[in-house]
Write a protein that holds these residues in place. Structure first.
Motif, PDB file in Angstrom:
ATOM      1  N   ARG A 123      -8.768  54.786  47.951  1.00 57.95           N
ATOM      2  CA  ARG A 123      -7.375  54.995  47.563  1.00 57.95           C
ATOM      3  C   ARG A 123      -6.515  55.041  48.814  1.00 57.95           C
ATOM      4  NH1 ARG A 123      -9.511  59.818  46.330  1.00 57.95           N
ATOM      5  NH2 ARG A 123      -9.483  59.515  44.083  1.00 57.95           N
ATOM      6  N   ASP A 124      -5.311  54.492  48.717  1.00 59.54           N
ATOM      7  CA  ASP A 124      -4.416  54.470  49.863  1.00 59.54           C
ATOM      8  C   ASP A 124      -2.985  54.369  49.365  1.00 59.54           C
ATOM      9  OD1 ASP A 124      -3.617  54.438  52.506  1.00 59.54           O
ATOM     10  OD2 ASP A 124      -4.060  52.319  52.829  1.00 59.54           O
TER      11      ASP A 124
ATOM     12  N   LEU B 137       0.298  54.981  45.396  1.00 59.75           N
ATOM     13  CA  LEU B 137      -1.126  54.708  45.543  1.00 59.75           C
ATOM     14  C   LEU B 137      -1.557  53.352  44.998  1.00 59.75           C
ATOM     15  CD1 LEU B 137      -2.728  58.112  44.503  1.00 59.75           C
ATOM     16  CD2 LEU B 137      -2.856  57.057  46.764  1.00 59.75           C
ATOM     17  N   GLY B 138      -2.604  52.834  45.626  1.00 62.19           N
ATOM     18  CA  GLY B 138      -3.318  51.668  45.123  1.00 62.19           C
ATOM     19  C   GLY B 138      -4.745  51.736  45.623  1.00 62.19           C
ATOM     20  N   LEU B 139      -5.588  50.873  45.116  1.00 56.61           N
ATOM     21  CA  LEU B 139      -6.949  50.726  45.624  1.00 56.61           C
ATOM     22  C   LEU B 139      -6.995  49.555  46.587  1.00 56.61           C
ATOM     23  CD1 LEU B 139      -9.269  51.168  42.489  1.00 56.61           C
ATOM     24  CD2 LEU B 139      -9.063  52.721  44.439  1.00 56.61           C
ATOM     25  N   ARG B 140      -7.624  49.781  47.735  1.00 57.96           N
ATOM     26  CA  ARG B 140      -7.824  48.724  48.732  1.00 57.96           C
ATOM     27  C   ARG B 140      -9.312  48.560  48.996  1.00 57.96           C
ATOM     28  NH1 ARG B 140      -5.157  50.016  54.109  1.00 57.96           N
ATOM     29  NH2 ARG B 140      -5.702  47.850  54.534  1.00 57.96           N
ATOM     30  N   GLY B 141      -9.676  47.366  49.434  1.00 57.76           N
ATOM     31  CA  GLY B 141     -11.074  47.068  49.696  1.00 57.76           C
ATOM     32  C   GLY B 141     -11.656  47.869  50.845  1.00 57.76           C
TER      33      GLY B 141
ATOM     34  N   ALA C 268       2.333  44.571  40.686  1.00 60.94           N
ATOM     35  CA  ALA C 268       1.849  44.782  42.051  1.00 60.94           C
ATOM     36  C   ALA C 268       0.363  45.113  42.087  1.00 60.94           C
ATOM     37  CB  ALA C 268       2.643  45.894  42.724  1.00 60.94           C
ATOM     38  N   TYR C 269      -0.243  45.254  40.907  1.00 59.43           N
ATOM     39  CA  TYR C 269      -1.667  45.552  40.809  1.00 59.43           C
ATOM     40  C   TYR C 269      -2.386  44.425  40.074  1.00 59.43           C
ATOM     41  CZ  TYR C 269      -0.109  50.299  41.896  1.00 59.43           C
ATOM     42  OH  TYR C 269       0.467  51.385  42.487  1.00 59.43           O
ATOM     43  N   ILE C 270      -3.687  44.346  40.309  1.00 58.00           N
ATOM     44  CA  ILE C 270      -4.537  43.404  39.601  1.00 58.00           C
ATOM     45  C   ILE C 270      -5.487  44.203  38.712  1.00 58.00           C
ATOM     46  CG2 ILE C 270      -6.253  41.557  39.816  1.00 58.00           C
ATOM     47  CD1 ILE C 270      -5.214  41.099  42.677  1.00 58.00           C
ATOM     48  N   PRO C 271      -5.484  43.981  37.392  1.00 60.30           N
ATOM     49  CA  PRO C 271      -6.464  44.659  36.541  1.00 60.30           C
ATOM     50  C   PRO C 271      -7.866  44.159  36.880  1.00 60.30           C
ATOM     51  CG  PRO C 271      -4.671  43.718  35.240  1.00 60.30           C
ATOM     52  CD  PRO C 271      -4.568  43.134  36.617  1.00 60.30           C
ATOM     53  N   ARG C 272      -8.789  45.084  37.044  1.00 60.99           N
ATOM     54  CA  ARG C 272     -10.161  44.721  37.408  1.00 60.99           C
ATOM     55  C   ARG C 272     -11.164  45.516  36.591  1.00 60.99           C
ATOM     56  NH1 ARG C 272     -10.515  42.416  42.715  1.00 60.99           N
ATOM     57  NH2 ARG C 272      -9.252  40.545  42.512  1.00 60.99           N
ATOM     58  N   ARG C 273     -12.342  44.939  36.436  1.00 63.52           N
ATOM     59  CA  ARG C 273     -13.481  45.658  35.889  1.00 63.52           C
ATOM     60  C   ARG C 273     -14.478  45.825  37.013  1.00 63.52           C
ATOM     61  NH1 ARG C 273     -16.648  43.828  32.444  1.00 63.52           N
ATOM     62  NH2 ARG C 273     -17.141  45.861  31.568  1.00 63.52           N
TER      63      ARG C 273
ATOM     64  N   VAL D  22      -6.255  47.411  41.016  1.00 68.15           N
ATOM     65  CA  VAL D  22      -6.391  47.233  42.462  1.00 68.15           C
ATOM     66  C   VAL D  22      -5.083  46.683  43.011  1.00 68.15           C
ATOM     67  CG1 VAL D  22      -7.643  45.961  44.250  1.00 68.15           C
ATOM     68  CG2 VAL D  22      -8.874  46.841  42.244  1.00 68.15           C
ATOM     69  N   ALA D  23      -4.659  47.172  44.159  1.00 67.25           N
ATOM     70  CA  ALA D  23      -3.436  46.656  44.777  1.00 67.25           C
ATOM     71  C   ALA D  23      -3.595  45.173  45.088  1.00 67.25           C
ATOM     72  CB  ALA D  23      -3.129  47.434  46.055  1.00 67.25           C
ATOM     73  N   ASP D  24      -2.585  44.387  44.753  1.00 62.88           N
ATOM     74  CA  ASP D  24      -2.615  42.933  44.973  1.00 62.88           C
ATOM     75  C   ASP D  24      -2.120  42.628  46.384  1.00 62.88           C
ATOM     76  OD1 ASP D  24      -2.385  40.206  44.996  1.00 62.88           O
ATOM     77  OD2 ASP D  24      -1.202  40.069  43.163  1.00 62.88           O
ATOM     78  N   PRO D  25      -2.993  42.206  47.301  1.00 60.83           N
ATOM     79  CA  PRO D  25      -2.559  41.960  48.683  1.00 60.83           C
ATOM     80  C   PRO D  25      -1.609  40.783  48.822  1.00 60.83           C
ATOM     81  CG  PRO D  25      -4.826  41.238  48.374  1.00 60.83           C
ATOM     82  CD  PRO D  25      -4.436  41.963  47.117  1.00 60.83           C
TER      83      PRO D  25
END
Length: 199
Positions: free
Chosen positions: A49-50, A69-73, A105-110, A127-130
């Motif tokens: 998380r970031d 917040l978003g999720l980053r790799g 601004a996010y990508i839905p992911r499984r 997940v945050a879309d870079p």
């Protein structure tokens, strides 16, 4: 089933009983806003998380953006996984889309997580879309501090959003030194002399 199926895809149920799982890493952890059957602490590997998404509506404005917040790799992220009954999934999916995808601004992911009871399940998350204009994961620490200090919108300040995140993570017993470090920088308890460590 692939690891990046769209949330709403009817072919992406995750368990033998047809249940769906949703992974929360920010406000969904303490304010899910939907009906669920069960919840577990969960560990997601490969992401952290970031504060990496510019907020132009809720915690900032186009003229003075904040950060959310978003999720980053890379790294890992502890959060909460919610089990949703299959008959409730259409309404939950629609709610999550409206809540999380206002500006795409996010990508839905499984993705796969490990629950606190040892089970591994596939979860729906964002997940945050870079590639998105609001992505801020490439910004320097100094720029992020500035955005967190300046951002104020209808939902309050970006700084208070970060502080609330830290407070709720502590209350849930989820350690995230990265969030604590960032709040220390924003509040001036630490000089911005280097990167915030991912933990």
């Amino acid at each position: 089933m692939t690891g990046n199926g769209a949330i709403g895809d009817p072919a992406t149920t995750t368990e033998g009983d047809g249940a769906y799982w949703v992974f929360g890493y920010g406000s969904l952890m303490w304010n899910p806003g939907f009906v669920f059957e069960d919840r577990h602490a969960a560990l997601l590997s490969g992401y952290h998380r970031d504060m990496c998404v510019l907020s132009l509506r809720y915690r900032g404005t186009p003229e003075r953006p904040g950060l959310v917040l978003g999720l980053r790799g890379r790294g890992s992220c502890r959060g909460i996984a919610y089990r949703v009954a299959p008959e409730r999934w259409p309404e939950v999916s629609a709610y999550l889309h409206e809540r999380e995808m206002t500006t795409y601004a996010y990508i839905p992911r499984r993705l796969r997580v490990r629950l606190d009871d040892g089970r591994r399940v596939m979860v729906h998350t964002y997940v945050a879309d870079p590639r998105h204009d609001q992505y801020a994961g490439h910004l320097s620490l100094e720029d992020r501090i500035r955005l967190l200090r300046q951002g104020v919108g209808p939902k309050g300040s970006a700084r208070d959003y970060l502080a609330s995140t830290v407070e709720h993570l502590d209350a849930l017993g989820i350690r995230d030194g990265h969030m604590h470090d960032l709040l220390d920088y924003v509040d001036g308890r630490r000089a911005a002399g280097g990167p915030v460590a991912v933990r």
